[in-house]
Each structure stands twice: as structure tokens, then as C-alpha cells.
Design a protein around this motif. Sequence first.
Motif, mmCIF file in Angstrom:
data_model
loop_
_atom_site.group_PDB
_atom_site.id
_atom_site.type_symbol
_atom_site.label_atom_id
_atom_site.label_comp_id
_atom_site.label_asym_id
_atom_site.label_seq_id
_atom_site.Cartn_x
_atom_site.Cartn_y
_atom_site.Cartn_z
ATOM 1 N N TYR A 156 45.427 37.481 38.411
ATOM 2 C CA TYR A 156 46.513 38.058 39.201
ATOM 3 C C TYR A 156 46.708 39.633 38.221
ATOM 4 O O TYR A 156 47.025 40.539 38.815
ATOM 5 N N ALA A 157 46.653 39.425 36.891
ATOM 6 C CA ALA A 157 46.713 40.459 36.003
ATOM 7 C C ALA A 157 45.571 41.610 36.526
ATOM 8 O O ALA A 157 45.827 42.667 36.449
ATOM 9 N N ALA A 158 44.516 40.851 36.742
ATOM 10 C CA ALA A 158 43.199 42.002 36.932
ATOM 11 C C ALA A 158 43.651 42.687 38.517
ATOM 12 O O ALA A 158 43.308 43.952 38.582
ATOM 13 N N SER A 159 44.211 42.036 39.224
ATOM 14 C CA SER A 159 44.847 42.649 40.345
ATOM 15 C C SER A 159 45.697 43.611 40.263
ATOM 16 O O SER A 159 45.736 44.654 41.248
ATOM 17 N N LEU A 160 46.564 43.633 39.063
ATOM 18 C CA LEU A 160 47.411 44.586 38.691
ATOM 19 C C LEU A 160 46.666 45.949 38.392
ATOM 20 O O LEU A 160 47.339 47.122 37.629
ATOM 21 N N GLY A 161 45.606 45.764 37.809
ATOM 22 C CA GLY A 161 44.817 46.769 37.006
ATOM 23 C C GLY A 161 44.252 46.367 35.499
ATOM 24 O O GLY A 161 43.350 47.286 35.146
ATOM 25 N N LEU A 162 44.454 45.374 35.197
ATOM 26 C CA LEU A 162 43.680 44.868 33.944
ATOM 27 C C LEU A 162 41.999 44.887 33.996
ATOM 28 O O LEU A 162 41.697 44.341 35.118
ATOM 29 N N LYS A 163 41.536 45.513 32.891
ATOM 30 C CA LYS A 163 40.044 45.394 33.246
ATOM 31 C C LYS A 163 39.370 44.692 31.981
ATOM 32 O O LYS A 163 38.077 44.296 32.126
ATOM 33 N N VAL A 164 40.117 44.287 30.950
ATOM 34 C CA VAL A 164 39.374 43.907 29.919
ATOM 35 C C VAL A 164 40.096 42.241 29.490
ATOM 36 O O VAL A 164 41.552 42.366 29.170
ATOM 37 N N ALA A 165 39.582 41.421 29.417
ATOM 38 C CA ALA A 165 40.174 39.801 28.763
ATOM 39 C C ALA A 165 39.373 39.584 27.674
ATOM 40 O O ALA A 165 38.014 39.599 27.781
ATOM 41 N N GLY A 166 40.088 38.873 26.706
ATOM 42 C CA GLY A 166 39.537 38.510 25.499
ATOM 43 C C GLY A 166 39.816 36.782 25.228
ATOM 44 O O GLY A 166 40.837 36.491 25.346
ATOM 45 N N GLU A 167 38.757 36.161 25.016
ATOM 46 C CA GLU A 167 39.009 34.804 24.747
ATOM 47 C C GLU A 167 38.536 34.682 23.164
ATOM 48 O O GLU A 167 37.542 35.262 22.691
#
Length: 242
Positions: free
Chosen positions: A51-62
Motif C-alpha cells: 500500500y505504501a508503494a502505491s503511494l510512491g514509496l520506492k525502497v523498503a529495508g528489512e
Amino acid sequence: MLDQSRKTEIYDGYNRVMERIENARAHRFTGSGEVTLLAATKTVPAEEVLYAASLGLKVAGENKVQELTEKYDDLKDALDMHFIGHLQTNKVRQVVGKASVIHSVDSMKLAGEIAKKSIAMGVVTDVLCEINIGREESKSGVMPEAAKEFAAELAETAGIRLRGVMTMAPVCESSEYRKYFAETYQIFVDILQNTGYNINEPILSMGMSDSFEEAIAEGATLVRVGSAIFGRRAYGLGYTGK
Ligand SMILES: *Cc1c(COP(=O)(O)O)cnc(C)c1O
């Protein structure tokens, strides 16, 4: 399915953080150019990250290998995945080929293992040199005075590509953050200089929910933000949304 109230929380959280980043960028003391928002997604379910990616988020960190591998297939087409946590050499195999950048490289033993597995898989893995800027015994990272030499070794290792520096500031008063971030910026610049400015799109990864504006003020190119987007974490239960 995500319910509407959870969507609203993430929508508000994400947009507020983006606004604060832009504002901090416009008023910064050091550095220039874009600032990348990496969402620290520990305990956040894949559908919320999507959902955050659909708002424009490009990078996630685990920061846990298991969470990276569990969410990877769901997230890989929507976002660039980074690994930001402490990494044990026996788990490197599970991270190489998935994380496009590993932020937490602090020993040649770990770097060598990443390099070896990368070569075996036919990839080059981008890495950051983690610096223990507060010299805390409980924290990972190389000591500030050892960073330049360590980074030079990383830059010469085949199979990995040095992209810059990462730090976790000590827990401190907000007025104290800038000193740690300014010191890290100085080391980052020394490393760039020492490697002949050959580093492509250098990354300075510093700043979290409680400190990303201070980090941007001192030249961060990437901030790692979790709770300010997704709400406070209740470990084992996911985010509480508050
Ligand atoms: C969780 C985490 C963050 C973000 O922390 P918040 O306080 O939730 O913003 C940043 N970096 C690392 C390495 C983390 O594990």
C-alpha cells in the motif's frame, strides 16, 4: 484486505514524512541533491508495504533475514529491497540476490562472504560500510578511526561494490544528533575522496523516525524511517498504528 482506517494511518504517515523530508532538504546545512526515503518495514505485513508503494514509496529495508525472505516475493516487483540489520555470515546466502544494498557491513569476514556468494550467483552486491559513530560496545559497525581503511578494502573487493556509509546514532537528546551525523558526514567525504570519487551515486544512510531531519541537515542521502510512517511497533504483533 487492509481496512480503511489502517490505510488512512499509513497514507497520513507516509505523506507527513515526505513533507518533513522535503522541508528538511530545503533547509539543510550540508549536502545537496535528492534524499531517498527507505521505509524500515520490520513487523509490517507485506500488504501494508505494498500500500505504501502505491503511494510512491520506492525502497523498503528489512533488518531480519527471515522477514526479508518471507516478504521478498510479494514485494520484489513493487519496491527495491535493502537489508539494514545485523547480518551473520551463515545467512548471507539468503540475502544476496534479494537485497540490492546491504547497509550493515562491518567486517572483512562478512564482506568476503557477501563477495563470494555474489560471485557464485553472478551478481555484484552494493554495500555500505557501517560506522559505530557513538563508539557503543553494544552496537555493530567499525570504529570511526578504522572506517577509511576498511572502506578502502571494501572498494577493492570483487563481487561487492562500495556505495557509501551507514550509521545508527546513539540514543540521545535530539539536540545531540547533529554532532554524530556531522562526524559521519565527514568520514563519508573522506572515504569518497580516498576512493578517488569513483563511487557511483554515493549513499549516506543515517537518520530514523526521531532523527531524520537532523540527519538530512547534516547531509544524509537516505533516511531509514519506520514508526513515523507505520505507527509504533508492538513486537510480535505488528504495528499498532499509533
Ligand atoms: C527499525 C529500524 C529503523 C527505523 O526505526 P524507526 O525508529 O521505527 O524509524 C532504522 N534503521 C534500522 C537499522 C532499523 O532496524
